[in-house]
Write a protein that holds these residues in place. Structure first.
Motif, mmCIF file in Angstrom:
data_model
loop_
_atom_site.group_PDB
_atom_site.id
_atom_site.type_symbol
_atom_site.label_atom_id
_atom_site.label_comp_id
_atom_site.label_asym_id
_atom_site.label_seq_id
_atom_site.Cartn_x
_atom_site.Cartn_y
_atom_site.Cartn_z
ATOM 1 N N TYR A 264 0.842 -1.197 0.000
ATOM 2 C CA TYR A 264 0.000 0.000 0.000
ATOM 3 C C TYR A 264 0.874 1.242 0.000
ATOM 4 O O TYR A 264 2.091 1.160 0.173
ATOM 5 C CB TYR A 264 -1.003 0.015 1.164
ATOM 6 C CG TYR A 264 -0.452 -0.200 2.550
ATOM 7 C CD1 TYR A 264 -0.465 -1.458 3.138
ATOM 8 C CD2 TYR A 264 0.071 0.858 3.298
ATOM 9 C CE1 TYR A 264 0.018 -1.667 4.432
ATOM 10 C CE2 TYR A 264 0.551 0.661 4.599
ATOM 11 C CZ TYR A 264 0.528 -0.606 5.153
ATOM 12 O OH TYR A 264 1.011 -0.800 6.417
ATOM 13 N N GLN B 158 1.452 10.390 4.671
ATOM 14 C CA GLN B 158 1.817 10.461 6.080
ATOM 15 C C GLN B 158 2.021 11.925 6.422
ATOM 16 O O GLN B 158 2.931 12.555 5.887
ATOM 17 C CB GLN B 158 3.088 9.652 6.338
ATOM 18 C CG GLN B 158 2.898 8.179 5.982
ATOM 19 C CD GLN B 158 4.005 7.312 6.512
ATOM 20 O OE1 GLN B 158 5.154 7.519 6.174
ATOM 21 N NE2 GLN B 158 3.655 6.347 7.351
ATOM 22 N N LEU C 7 4.447 2.487 0.902
ATOM 23 C CA LEU C 7 4.630 1.809 2.190
ATOM 24 C C LEU C 7 4.456 0.296 2.029
ATOM 25 O O LEU C 7 5.244 -0.345 1.365
ATOM 26 C CB LEU C 7 3.621 2.362 3.210
ATOM 27 C CG LEU C 7 3.766 3.839 3.548
ATOM 28 C CD1 LEU C 7 2.489 4.393 4.152
ATOM 29 C CD2 LEU C 7 4.923 4.005 4.519
ATOM 30 N N GLY C 8 3.423 -0.244 2.604
ATOM 31 C CA GLY C 8 3.202 -1.694 2.610
ATOM 32 C C GLY C 8 3.448 -2.238 4.006
ATOM 33 O O GLY C 8 4.003 -1.545 4.859
ATOM 34 N N ASP C 9 3.007 -3.483 4.249
ATOM 35 C CA ASP C 9 3.233 -4.115 5.549
ATOM 36 C C ASP C 9 4.733 -4.290 5.755
ATOM 37 O O ASP C 9 5.340 -5.194 5.194
ATOM 38 C CB ASP C 9 2.582 -5.502 5.609
ATOM 39 C CG ASP C 9 1.061 -5.449 5.619
ATOM 40 O OD1 ASP C 9 0.505 -4.467 6.121
ATOM 41 O OD2 ASP C 9 0.445 -6.421 5.129
ATOM 42 N N GLY C 10 5.297 -3.429 6.582
ATOM 43 C CA GLY C 10 6.736 -3.516 6.807
ATOM 44 C C GLY C 10 7.093 -4.415 7.964
ATOM 45 O O GLY C 10 8.246 -4.786 8.149
ATOM 46 N N ARG C 11 6.080 -4.729 8.774
ATOM 47 C CA ARG C 11 6.351 -5.613 9.912
ATOM 48 C C ARG C 11 5.134 -6.460 10.242
ATOM 49 O O ARG C 11 4.883 -6.794 11.388
ATOM 50 C CB ARG C 11 6.761 -4.789 11.120
ATOM 51 C CG ARG C 11 5.768 -3.721 11.501
ATOM 52 C CD ARG C 11 6.044 -3.260 12.884
ATOM 53 N NE ARG C 11 5.218 -2.117 13.209
ATOM 54 C CZ ARG C 11 5.150 -1.595 14.414
ATOM 55 N NH1 ARG C 11 5.864 -2.106 15.383
ATOM 56 N NH2 ARG C 11 4.396 -0.572 14.657
ATOM 57 N N SER D 23 9.760 -3.301 4.217
ATOM 58 C CA SER D 23 10.253 -2.854 5.538
ATOM 59 C C SER D 23 11.059 -1.565 5.476
ATOM 60 O O SER D 23 11.307 -0.947 6.515
ATOM 61 C CB SER D 23 11.109 -3.938 6.193
ATOM 62 O OG SER D 23 10.346 -5.059 6.494
ATOM 63 N N ARG D 24 11.497 -1.178 4.306
ATOM 64 C CA ARG D 24 12.397 -0.019 4.173
ATOM 65 C C ARG D 24 13.540 -0.201 5.177
ATOM 66 O O ARG D 24 14.118 -1.262 5.243
ATOM 67 C CB ARG D 24 11.622 1.290 4.364
ATOM 68 C CG ARG D 24 10.533 1.474 3.289
ATOM 69 C CD ARG D 24 9.667 2.684 3.513
ATOM 70 N NE ARG D 24 8.815 2.495 4.662
ATOM 71 C CZ ARG D 24 8.157 3.456 5.286
ATOM 72 N NH1 ARG D 24 8.276 4.694 4.863
ATOM 73 N NH2 ARG D 24 7.386 3.205 6.296
ATOM 74 N N GLY E 98 13.348 -0.514 8.394
ATOM 75 C CA GLY E 98 12.913 -1.069 9.684
ATOM 76 C C GLY E 98 13.294 -2.521 9.895
ATOM 77 O O GLY E 98 13.662 -3.224 8.952
ATOM 78 N N ASP E 99 13.198 -2.962 11.153
ATOM 79 C CA ASP E 99 13.590 -4.333 11.493
ATOM 80 C C ASP E 99 12.428 -5.317 11.421
ATOM 81 O O ASP E 99 12.597 -6.503 11.683
ATOM 82 C CB ASP E 99 14.222 -4.376 12.897
ATOM 83 C CG ASP E 99 13.251 -3.888 13.975
ATOM 84 O OD1 ASP E 99 12.100 -3.540 13.639
ATOM 85 O OD2 ASP E 99 13.648 -3.864 15.149
ATOM 86 N N GLY E 100 11.230 -4.813 11.106
ATOM 87 C CA GLY E 100 10.084 -5.710 10.972
ATOM 88 C C GLY E 100 9.517 -6.196 12.296
ATOM 89 O O GLY E 100 8.626 -7.031 12.322
ATOM 90 N N ARG E 101 10.050 -5.664 13.372
ATOM 91 C CA ARG E 101 9.651 -6.169 14.686
ATOM 92 C C ARG E 101 8.875 -5.123 15.481
ATOM 93 O O ARG E 101 8.849 -3.943 15.117
ATOM 94 C CB ARG E 101 10.898 -6.590 15.479
ATOM 95 C CG ARG E 101 11.627 -7.785 14.879
ATOM 96 C CD ARG E 101 10.743 -9.023 14.914
ATOM 97 N NE ARG E 101 11.406 -10.189 14.336
ATOM 98 C CZ ARG E 101 10.793 -11.340 14.111
ATOM 99 N NH1 ARG E 101 9.507 -11.492 14.379
ATOM 100 N NH2 ARG E 101 11.446 -12.355 13.600
ATOM 101 N N ASP F 275 -2.886 5.683 5.072
ATOM 102 C CA ASP F 275 -2.609 4.243 5.195
ATOM 103 C C ASP F 275 -3.196 3.677 6.487
ATOM 104 O O ASP F 275 -3.255 2.470 6.664
ATOM 105 C CB ASP F 275 -1.109 3.966 5.142
ATOM 106 C CG ASP F 275 -0.323 4.852 6.092
ATOM 107 O OD1 ASP F 275 -0.462 6.082 5.989
ATOM 108 O OD2 ASP F 275 0.411 4.306 6.936
ATOM 109 N N ASN F 276 -3.618 4.555 7.384
ATOM 110 C CA ASN F 276 -4.211 4.099 8.638
ATOM 111 C C ASN F 276 -5.719 4.321 8.663
ATOM 112 O O ASN F 276 -6.319 4.411 9.720
ATOM 113 C CB ASN F 276 -3.562 4.819 9.830
ATOM 114 C CG ASN F 276 -2.104 4.416 10.012
ATOM 115 O OD1 ASN F 276 -1.697 3.348 9.562
ATOM 116 N ND2 ASN F 276 -1.331 5.259 10.663
ATOM 117 N N CYS G 296 5.136 6.705 18.833
ATOM 118 C CA CYS G 296 4.637 5.820 17.798
ATOM 119 C C CYS G 296 4.849 4.348 18.152
ATOM 120 O O CYS G 296 4.091 3.494 17.757
ATOM 121 C CB CYS G 296 5.288 6.141 16.462
ATOM 122 S SG CYS G 296 4.050 6.406 15.202
#
Ligand code: AMP
Ligand code: MG
Length: 491
Positions: free
Chosen positions: A82, A86, A93-97, A125-126, A128-131, A256-257, A489
Motif C-alpha cells: 500500500y 503520512q 509503504l506496505g506491511d513492513g512488519r 520494511s524499508r 525497519g527491522d520488521g519487529r 494508510d491508517n 509511535c
C-alpha cells in the motif's frame, strides 16, 4: 520452506481471497521464526467467536502459529502493498512488519483477516527491522479491545506473544507479536497504491474485490464505483462521530491508517481525552496538531478526498464529470457526520426526540467544559447520575442555567426520566482507557512481568456501561501535571 501445521485441533480454516488479486498487490513471505515465544495475553472469547479452539491455541503448537514460527496448512503468508499520505506527504509503504496469514472463515460464513504484527522483515520494511516491542503491542491490545467494548468498529486483538528476543530502539526492549483480527486490511492507502500503478484494470480488480467483500448488499446498478465511494464515506462519517463521542484521538490519521471497512485501525500514539479541549493532541510526532481531537472529521474528509481521487478513472469516462461526482460525494460527509454526532450527543444527554435548539444545548455544555477544564467523560457520567458536585462545572452560575435548560428540555419529551437516565447509562461510559492507567498496566507487565494490573484494567474496560462499584477507582482522571502527556509511535 515454511513448515505447515495441521489444524484440525486449533480450528484454523483459512481462505486467501486477497492472494487472488493481481500479484502487484502483495508479496508472499517466508516466515522469520522467533527464539522463544511465550503467550502473554490471549483473548478466549474472540477465539471462540472465530470458531477457534481457545484451549488448543494456548498450547505449544497453537502458540507457534501466533508467533509466526509455523503456518496453518490453509494459510498463505503475505505482506500487503500500500501507499499513503503520512502527515500530508505521499509515500510508498506496505506491511513492513506484518504478515497476513489468511482469512478465517467461520461456520456463519464470516471472513476475518488474521494478521501477525511484528512478525519480521518484508519487502516493504524499508529501513525497519520488521519487529515490534512488547509495550506498544500490549497497548494496542488494551485500546482495541476497549474500543470494541465501547461499541466502536475496530480491529481486534486475539493474542500477544513475547518473542524472547530484544528489539533495538532507543534502548533494548522486549519484542512481541500481536495477532490482529480485522474484517479486512484494505486501506485508503491500498487504493492509492493501486492508482499509482497506473493500470486501470488492477484498480478495478481492487474496487470490485472491495465491493464484494464489504458491500455485497449495496445497490450498484447505477454507478458501482460511486456507490463504493459513498458507502466508504458513510462508514467513516459514522466512525468519526463515534470517536468524537467517547473522546478518542487516533493520533496518526494518515491515509494508510484509514480502513475502507470503517473499522478503527493502527493503534499507535492514540489516546483518550481527559479535560475537554478540541485542540488536544497526544502524539509526540504530531507537532502541528494536524490530528488533534477537534480536527479529526476534517482530516477524514481530506483522506476521503484522496480516496475519491484514486477512483476518478472508474467514476466517469470524462474527467470533469468524474471530479464532479467525487466532489458531491465528499460534500455529503459533513452532514452525515453531524447527524451521527447529534444523535450520539442527544443519547448522552438522555434525549430521545429531536428539537432545533438541541445543537445550542450541546455546544453550550461543551463550551462550559472547555472554559472550566472539566473532564469530558466524567461530566457526562455526573449528569447521568446527578452527581454534579464532582465536576469542575459545579456551582457556577452559567452551568446552573444550562442545567435548568436541560431539565426543561428533558421534561418536554414523552419518555420518563427513568428511561432518559437508562439511555444515558447506556451512552456514557463509566470508564475509558485513561493514559495514566494504561501506562501503569504496561509498566507492571513490561518491567516486572506482572500482568495482573493489566488484567484488572481490562476487566473494567470490557464493561464500560456497567457502572459498577469497582469501576469508580478507574474513572478518576490523572493528577494535574506540568508535563502534557505524550504518546510515541512505538515502532
Ligand atoms: P504506522 O505508523 O504504524 O502506520 O507504520 C507506517 C509504516 O511503517 C507501515 O508501512 C509499517 O509497516 C512500517 N513500519 C513501522 N514499524 C516498522 C518496523 N519496525 N519495521 C519495518 N516497518 C515498519
Ligand atoms: Mg499503519
Amino acid at each position: 520452506m515454511t513448515k505447515k501445521v495441521e489444524t484440525t485441533e486449533t480450528g484454523w480454516n483459512f481462505d486467501n481471497s486477497y492472494a487472488r488479486l493481481p500479484k502487484s498487490f502483495f508479496s508472499s513471505l517466508n516466515l522469520d521464526p522467533v527464539h522463544s515465544p511465550e503467550l502473554v495475553i490471549f483473548n478466549s472469547s474472540l477465539a471462540t467467536s472465530l470458531a477457534l479452539n481457545a484451549e488448543a491455541l494456548q498450547k505449544n503448537d497453537g502458540v507457534e502459529v501466533l508467533a509466526g514460527n509455523q503456518v496453518p496448512e490453509s494459510g498463505l503468508p503475505l505482506a500487503q502493498a500500500y501507499a499513503g499520505h503520512q502527515f500530508g506527504h505521499f509515500t510508498m509503504l506496505g506491511d513492513g512488519r506484518a504478515l497476513l496469514l489468511g482469512e478465517q472463515i467461520t461456520p456463519q460464513g464470516e471472513r476475518m483477516d488474521i494478521q501477525l504484527k511484528g512478525s519480521g522483515r518484508t519487502p516493504y520494511s524499508r529501513g525497519g527491522d520488521g519487529r515490534a516491542a512488547l509495550g506498544p503491542m500490549l497497548r494496542e491490545h488494551i485500546i482495541s479491545e476497549a474500543m470494541h467494548a465501547l461499541g466502536i468498529p475496530t480491529t481486534r486483538s486475539l493474542a500477544v506473544v513475547s518473542t524472547g528476543e530484544a528489539v533495538i530502539r532507543e534502548t533494548n526492549l522486549p519484542g512481541a507479536i500481536l495477532t490482529r483480527v480485522a474484517v479486512s486490511h484494505l486501506r485508503v492507502g491500498t487504493f492509492q497504491y493501486a492508482a499509482g500503478l497506473g493500470n486501470v484494470e488492477d484498480l478495478k480488480a481492487l474496487a470490485d474485490y472491495t465491493l464484494q467483500r464489504h458491500f455485497p448488499d449495496v445497490d450498484t446498478t447505477e454507478n458501482r464505483y460511486l456507490s463504493l465511494l459513498q458507502e466508504v464515506i458513510k462508514r467513516q462519517a459514522a466512525l468519526l462521530a463515534k470517536w468524537q463521542l467517547v473522546g478518542f484521538i487516533h493520533g496518526v490519521m494518515n491515509t494508510d491508517n484509514m480502513a475502507i471497512s470503517g473499522e478503527t485501525i493502527d493503534y499507535g500514539p492514540c489516546a483518550f481525552m481527559n479535560t475537554y479541549d478540541p485542540a488536544t493532541v497526544f502524539s509526540s510526532i504530531d507537532t502541528q496538531g494536524r490530528y488533534a481531537y477537534g480536527n479529526q472529521p476534517y482530516m477524514a474528509i481530506w483522506n476521503l478526498a484522496r480516496f475519491a481521487e484514486t477512483l476518478l478513472p472508474l467514476l466517469h469516462d470524462e474527467q470533469e464529470q468524474a471530479v464532479k461526482l467525487a466532489e458531491q460525494a465528499i460534500s455529503d460527509f459533513q452532514e452525515l457526520h453531524i447527524h451521527h454526532w447529534h444523535k450520539g450527543m442527544r443519547n448522552k444527554l438522555g434525549l430521545f426526540n429531536e428539537e432545533k435548539e438541541d445543537e445550542a444545548l450541546i455546544k453550550d455544555l461543551l463550551s462550559l467544559m472547555q472554559k472550566h477544564q472539566a473532564d469530558y467523560t466524567n461530566t457526562f457520567r455526573a449528569l447521568t447520575f446527578d452527581q454534579l458536585e464532582e465536576t469542575a462545572l459545579s456551582g457556577t452560575e452559567e452551568f446552573n442555567q444550562w442545567h435548568e435548560q436541560w431539565q426543561e428540555r428533558r421534561g418536554r419529551q414523552q419518555e420518563s426520566n427513568e428511561d432518559s437516565q437508562q439511555l444515558m447509562r447506556n451512552s456514557n461510559p463509566a470508564v475509558i482507557p485513561r493514559n495514566h492507567r494504561v501506562e501503569e498496566a504496561l509498566e507492571a507487565a513490561v518491567e516486572q512481568g506482572d500482568y495482573s494490573v493489566m488484567e484488572r484494567l481490562l476487566a473494567v474496560l470490557l464493561r464500560p456501561y456497567a457502572h459498577s462499584p469497582e469501576q469508580e477507582e478507574y474513572a478518576k482522571p490523572p493528577e494535574p501535571s506540568n508535563q502534557p502527556y505524550r504518546t510515541f509511535c512505538g515502532t
